[in-house]
Design a protein around this motif. Structure first.
Motif: not given
Ligand code: G4P
Length: 530
Positions: A135-139, A251-256
């Motif tokens: 499970i990969f998390t995209f914040v 966990v990765f941070f970003g803005s779709a």
């Protein structure tokens, strides 16, 4: 032979899970944008348009104002062939949403950076965790005011019981969100361009470069970033094995929305997520790379149009290669067959496929022979994949036929629709079948049930929503079940296998009932083997 291996090896099949509005649709669209499957963002996006774009055979659904489609989209990126399984949320949430997760090899969990873990994230996560898939998390939404990244990691670990490893770190947040620090390559990635329609431009700079303070407009922010990164380095290490076992979530941070961080996420995710996994069958484990085709049905697009019995069975190819003209063997039906009109969704287009490989999902025309969980193999290689489980219902409804003369059709319809897996049925002990309790994961399933009972079986239903939300299996009790001391917030039911269950209007009611009935042992059911 090498092409078979190569083709399967480049497949990545995953589901994107999130609470409604966290940004699943936007992120999916950005994947398509980066994959070159769409030229500009804005095609898939906009929920109103997206359904029209992704499903053509759902015109009828649109007329009825509901959608029961969970689509699978395929596109290419950097040599990978990617299958995204859509898990509908909102009012479309249903047992299908959970079943779709059975077809995925990994999951991307999208979290709203301001809201953290939300109820639907938790439910979907539980089902993924049960399968031990990565499970990969995209914040997401880091371009808005978000919670502190350290607090978010903490919340994920505490609320979901999974360990986390930050793959990157946000540079600022809210209107100051400028990009991410990529830990693997030890570099800062500054993004620019805010419309999000096209790919975001990126600039890579060393963390300790004095230029960074200028870009951040502040010495102290640069210092803070260095401290954060150093603090992270003192924490746990990346462990791919633990990721693959589903114990550690990168966990990765970003803005779709602005695309900041989307590309690094996609690239790292594709590297870390596994190619098609082997699956357990009654003959042992079936290797995805074995040349013989095999698949299981995880979803049936039920017939919505009375005139054409046009059902689609969606199957996940588990091993080998599918060829349109080849002959296959339907285990449950005990028959050789060809799979007719096999189709796939490529970006927003539905296409007939000539061949497909393990990892892919195809939808085939179903003349009413397939059921959820069915196995298809090649003739001569017979085995069964373990069935798809049923999931604990969350809504309950007391149902009977308005016209008591329609009793026979009522019983036939409810039983058949339950067998298809579209609903689950329960009964009140010692009562007949003229009244059943229907349990569903999402209320949309009740609309579909009501519609089909009328159109296919000619039965108008009397439906009374019940206040229950929780269901527990009775493991043991110190008295006859009919003597249990139950308040108005609990009821005793039986499922079709004759197992006794209790339904409750709240968590609190469970606790209360257990305390009032010493010796009562209940068991939570996330899933029951189908
Ligand atoms: P979902 O599929 O998970 O339900 O979410 P969806 O992508 O539809 O996004 C929900 C809302 O959040 C949309 O706004 C979308 O534009 C916005 N959103 C998604 N990602 C980001 C992000 O990274 N940053 C910000 N600031 N917003 C984001 P909406 O107002 O509901 O729709 P629209 O009118 O903008 O299309």
């Amino acid at each position: 032979m090498s092409t078979l291996i190569e083709e399967i090896n480049r497949r990545r099949t995953f589901a994107i899970i999130s609470h409604p509005d966290a940004g699943k649709t936007t992120l999916t669209e950005k994947f398509l944008l980066y994959g070159g499957a769409i030229a500009q963002a804005g095609v898939v996006k906009g929920k109103k348009n997206s359904r029209a774009a992704t499903s053509d055979w759902m015109e009828i659904e649109k007329q009825r104002g509901i959608s029961v489609t969970s689509s699978v989209m395929q596109f290419q990126y950097g040599g990978f062939c990617i299958n995204i399984l859509d898990t509908p949320g909102h009012q479309d949430f249903s047992e299908d949403t959970y079943r779709t997760l059975m077809a995925a090899d990994s999951a991307v969990m999208v979290i709203d950076g301001a809201k953290g873990v939300e109820p639907q994230t938790r439910k979907l996560f539980k089902v993924c965790a049960m399968r031990h898939i990565p499970i990969f998390t995209f914040v997401n939404k880091m371009d808005r005011e978000a919670k502190d990244p350290f607090d978010l990691l903490d919340e994920l670990e505490r609320e979901l019981g999974i360990e986390t490893y930050a793959m990157n770190w946000p540079i600022g947040s809210g209107k100051d969100f400028q990009g991410v620090y990529d830990r693997e390559n030890s570099q800062l990635l500054f993004f620019s361009g805010v419309s999000g329609k096209n790919r975001a431009e990126k600039q890579a700079i060393d963390l300790y470069d004095p230029q960074v303070a200028q870009l951040l407009d502040s010495e102290s922010k640069h210092q803070q970033l260095i401290e954060d990164v150093e603090l992270l380095s003192a924490g746990r290490e990346m462990d791919l094995e633990e990721v693959r076992r589903g114990n550690l979530s990168p966990v990765f941070f970003g803005s779709a929305l602005t695309n900041f961080g989307v590309e690094p996420f996609l690239e790292a995710f594709l590297k870390l997520t596994p190619p098609p996994l082997s699956r357990v069958a009654d003959c042992g484990t079936v290797d995805a790379f074995s040349p013989d085709f095999s698949a299981f049905v995880f979803k049936i697009q039920a017939n919505m149009n009375k005139a054409h019995r046009d059902r689609l069975a969606f199957m996940r190819i588990c091993s080998g290669k599918f060829q349109r003209d080849a002959e296959y063997y339907h285990m449950q039906g005990g028959k050789k067959m060809r799979l007719s009109q096999p189709q796939q969704l490529m970006a927003a287009e539905r296409e007939i496929v000539e061949e497909a490989y393990a990892g892919d999902v195809i939808g085939v025309f179903d003349p009413g022979i397939f059921a959820i969980g069915d196995t298809v193999t090649v003739p001569g290689k017979k085995f069964l994949y373990s069935g798809i489980p049923t999931f604990a219902p969350e809504h309950f409804c007391r149902v009977s036929a308005k016209d008591s003369m329609k009793r026979k059709q009522f019983v036939k319809g409810t039983e058949q629709i339950a067998q298809e897996g579209a609903i689950q049925i329960f009964k009140v002990p010692n009562s007949g079948m003229e009244e059943v309790i229907v349990g569903v994961v999402g209320t949309l399933q009740l609309d579909v049930f009501q519609y089909r009972m009328k159109n296919e079986y000619g039965v108008d239903l009397r439906m009374e929503m019940l206040p229950y939300e929780e269901i527990r299996l009775i493991e043991s009790a110190a008295c006859e079940l009919s003597d249990l001391n139950l308040g108005s917030d609990a009821e005793l039911l039986e499922d079709y296998r004759g197992r006794s269950l209790l339904v409750f209007s709240s968590y609190w009611a469970i606790d209360f009932t257990v305390r009032r009935n010493p010796g009562l042992v209940l068991q939570e059911i996330v899933v029951s083997e189908g």
